[in-house]
Design an enzyme around this catalytic site. Structure first.
Site, PDB file in Angstrom:
ATOM      1  N   ASP A 217      -7.895   6.335   4.577  1.00 21.10           N
ATOM      2  CA  ASP A 217      -7.970   5.161   5.455  1.00 21.10           C
ATOM      3  C   ASP A 217      -9.217   5.088   6.334  1.00 21.10           C
ATOM      4  O   ASP A 217      -9.286   4.220   7.206  1.00 21.10           O
ATOM      5  CB  ASP A 217      -6.739   5.123   6.368  1.00 21.10           C
ATOM      6  CG  ASP A 217      -5.471   4.784   5.608  1.00 21.10           C
ATOM      7  OD1 ASP A 217      -5.575   4.263   4.490  1.00 21.10           O
ATOM      8  OD2 ASP A 217      -4.381   5.041   6.145  1.00 21.10           O
TER       9      ASP A 217
ATOM     10  N   SER B   5       0.807  -1.232   0.000  1.00 20.58           N
ATOM     11  CA  SER B   5       0.000   0.000   0.000  1.00 20.58           C
ATOM     12  C   SER B   5       0.835   1.274   0.000  1.00 20.58           C
ATOM     13  O   SER B   5       0.317   2.345  -0.290  1.00 20.58           O
ATOM     14  CB  SER B   5      -0.950   0.013   1.198  1.00 20.58           C
ATOM     15  OG  SER B   5      -0.226   0.115   2.401  1.00 20.58           O
TER      16      SER B   5
ATOM     17  N   HIS C 264       1.265   4.216   6.818  1.00 15.01           N
ATOM     18  CA  HIS C 264       0.689   5.084   5.785  1.00 15.01           C
ATOM     19  C   HIS C 264       1.144   6.527   5.985  1.00 15.01           C
ATOM     20  O   HIS C 264       1.708   6.870   7.019  1.00 15.01           O
ATOM     21  CB  HIS C 264      -0.841   5.004   5.787  1.00 15.01           C
ATOM     22  CG  HIS C 264      -1.362   3.772   5.097  1.00 15.01           C
ATOM     23  ND1 HIS C 264      -2.690   3.435   5.093  1.00 15.01           N
ATOM     24  CD2 HIS C 264      -0.751   2.807   4.370  1.00 15.01           C
ATOM     25  CE1 HIS C 264      -2.866   2.321   4.421  1.00 15.01           C
ATOM     26  NE2 HIS C 264      -1.699   1.919   3.976  1.00 15.01           N
TER      27      HIS C 264
END
Length: 184
Positions: free
Chosen positions: A126, A61, A100
């Protein structure tokens, strides 16, 4: 070749079992190695103020910035985080932390900071990953900010998690070699 190594280890184990003093010395050696690693980990936790100062990227990701298997070094000693920072956060009732980038920082009038994150390789933010009803992360959800990386070294950890038998075999072999190695 492997059979010879195994035969030598078995012979060394038999010798070690016969010599209880040497066995105790080797067991203390093994304990020292384990406790040294634990002390280093706890020291890193203290210095970085992070419960997990080193993490492995488990998914794609964050590509291209971070690849699956990269090891990230975290620092949580500075309170301030901003847009663009790569952070590792933990969601309530989930065991595995997520790596992230901070997309938005929302500061409330009372000084409380709320964060919105997104994976570089993901199309949406998210919010779908957060706990039910949670729209923002709080600062206390952040385990640390990424300050360094080792490329692909964490693939070993991923392989050991994907194949648990390999983990036990490897740990057993390392313990055996430590016990049967000779001090010179």
């Amino acid at each position: 070749m492997i059979k010879d190594i195994i035969d030598k280890q078995v012979i060394e184990l038999k010798k070690l079992w016969a010599n209880k003093r040497q066995l105790l010395f080797q067991l203390l050696n093994l304990a020292m190695i384990v406790f040294s690693a634990l002390m280093i980990w706890k020291g890193l936790m203290f210095i970085t103020k992070s419960e997990s100062p080193v993490v492995v990227v488990l998914s794609g990701s964050m590509e291209p910035a971070f690849q699956r298997g990269d090891i990230l070094f975290l620092d949580n000693s500075r309170e301030q985080v901003g847009v663009g920072d790569v952070v590792v956060f933990k969601i309530k009732d989930r065991d595995i932390p997520i790596v992230h980038r901070i997309l938005k920082v929302h500061e409330k009038p009372n000084g409380m900071v709320e964060l919105l994150t997104k994976g570089d390789n993901n199309r949406v933010d998210d919010r779908g990953l957060y706990a039910p009803g949670q729209l923002w992360l709080q600062r206390e959800d952040i385990l640390g900010k990424a300050i360094g990386t080792l490329r692909y070294v964490g693939m070993v950890t991923i392989a050991l998690n994907d194949y648990p038998v390999l983990k036990y075999v490897l740990v057993g072999m390392m313990g055996l070699f430590v016990l049967t190695s000779k001090e010179g």
